[in-house]
Design an enzyme around this catalytic site. Sequence first.
Site, mmCIF file in Angstrom:
data_model
loop_
_atom_site.group_PDB
_atom_site.id
_atom_site.type_symbol
_atom_site.label_atom_id
_atom_site.label_comp_id
_atom_site.label_asym_id
_atom_site.label_seq_id
_atom_site.Cartn_x
_atom_site.Cartn_y
_atom_site.Cartn_z
ATOM 1 N N PHE A 7 0.833 -1.202 0.000
ATOM 2 C CA PHE A 7 0.000 0.000 0.000
ATOM 3 C C PHE A 7 0.871 1.257 0.000
ATOM 4 C CE2 PHE A 7 -3.078 -2.987 1.774
ATOM 5 C CZ PHE A 7 -4.289 -2.554 1.238
ATOM 6 N N ASP A 8 0.557 2.189 -0.886
ATOM 7 C CA ASP A 8 1.066 3.545 -0.737
ATOM 8 C C ASP A 8 0.378 4.137 0.494
ATOM 9 O OD1 ASP A 8 2.251 6.068 -1.432
ATOM 10 O OD2 ASP A 8 0.300 6.665 -2.220
ATOM 11 N N LEU A 9 0.953 5.174 1.061
ATOM 12 C CA LEU A 9 0.360 5.783 2.256
ATOM 13 C C LEU A 9 -0.493 7.000 1.920
ATOM 14 C CD1 LEU A 9 0.059 5.908 5.329
ATOM 15 C CD2 LEU A 9 2.247 7.138 5.428
ATOM 16 N N ASP A 10 0.150 8.071 1.469
ATOM 17 C CA ASP A 10 -0.583 9.314 1.191
ATOM 18 C C ASP A 10 -1.502 9.149 -0.003
ATOM 19 O OD1 ASP A 10 0.816 10.510 3.248
ATOM 20 O OD2 ASP A 10 2.384 11.316 1.939
#
Length: 552
Positions: A7-10
Amino acid sequence: MKRYIFFDLDGTLTDPMLGITSSVQYALAKFGISVRYLKELIPFIGPPLAQSFQQFYGFSEEQAKEAVEYYREYFSPKGIFENEIYSGIPQLLRALYDAGFELAVTTSKPRVYAERILKHFGIDEYFTLVAGSELDGTRVKKDEVIRYALDAYGIEGKKALMIGDRMHDMEGAAACGVESVGVLYGYGSREELTAAGAAHLVESVKELREFLFSQDAEKEEEDTTMVRFGFIGTGKIAENFYQANRFINGFELTAVYSRTLEKAKEFGFRKGNLAYFDNLEEFAGSNAFDAVYLASPNCCHHDQAIAMMRAGKHVICEKPLASNYEEAKEMFAVAEEEGVILMEGMRSIYTPGFQKMTEYMETLGTIRRATIQYCQYSSRYDNFKRGIIENAFNPELSNGALMDIGVYTVACMIRLFGAPKSIKASGVRLSNGVDGEGTILMEYDNMIGEAIYSKITNAAMPSQILGEDGVMLVTEMENVKDLHIKRRTVDQTIHFEQSDNILNYETAAFIKMVKTGTGWETARDITLETMKVLDEARRQMGIVFPADQKTE
């Protein structure tokens, strides 16, 4: 089915708009640049910061580096928490975690910030890896971060799925051979993500969840059929077993046997409308239950289990299954003859942590040595030194350190590496002839195994699995929750969340065997090979049980 989800965060897990844009606004002001509306700075969300300062404001490399430092002046104490988690994300992560997916965060944001954000929102427990950049500028490009995560897990790109909201996520995934999913609820447009090569697009967190679980086309509907249990044994371990399983799918306690009705009823108090027995034959013949949990002394397991199986009951038996190999072999023969399931309750090998540990072992290269230890000073040893001999230190009951906790170390070794070619055992005998501790060297074709156990000392060192490419330290092999892996390029600490009372996992496996009729062969083979090792270890140490003479 892709089991590794990055998963990317932002813009994917959280909406950082206010915190990031305010931090950028603060940094630009240091250069005399005034930005009135924060929405003008939204393009900074996602790409590496230094690159964005250069791209959008024409900063030199040196100016961009200075701007990043100003950005952190605001972001670290304040902007990091000007952030919101997207609705439905905590529930999605929990569902993925429970379903056995391996979850990682792969972000261009500094790892230390990412970890603080995950902890702030209470979702850090779902991730076994947080891969990000470092404050010194190391690993800022998305492909570098994704490749770092792949190396940490020791997997190829084709086994992972990258989820993000910007072109950099899609391009980084493609560079690493990772399939990508673009989320349209973040900050990238459909056109941006499509042009960057997104393999899939989803509009919402709900749609993302549907996509991830639709990978498993053969996912079965939950079976709510109950397996009714009768208990033989009313001691502490039986109570722990009940508390661990009272709420799991498929478990129902309906009957209790004890040598006295008083003890049976005392155990069953407030556990439901139960049937009570003090006659084993009547208990076996009852139709009040389908399966038996057997928690009597070791020397009783053989006769009691066979009586239950002859009556058509499935049996899950506390370890060790029997006093010796011959008893165990006969018990499994009866199970096959009667068409019922017999399983040894070897709790450690059924936990999620143990299963995940085996996957991480693949990253160690060729295994050359395994040291599995379980040393736990027993409070019953204090009584032993006072002259009070309790069951755990009574060889007349087929007990002792080897049978009580040494069995875990041997079973784990056999579950991981199979049966050894030969063994060498030594132990410490106490005044009544019972073993208090011991070591078993297990010889394999290309490695050495050491099973170390004690009920009269504690241990401070973890178990270790040593490979040619790395070493794995396991804090508690009997309840795997924490791993520390050291490889040439990666030093990784991994924590698994699971029940504190882990007896529920073995029961879930047993219930599945009862309902499907599958999986029992592997469990049987582990038990029988374990009993062979225990028998030979006792022979070498001169430990003889009364039950041994019955099978000669």
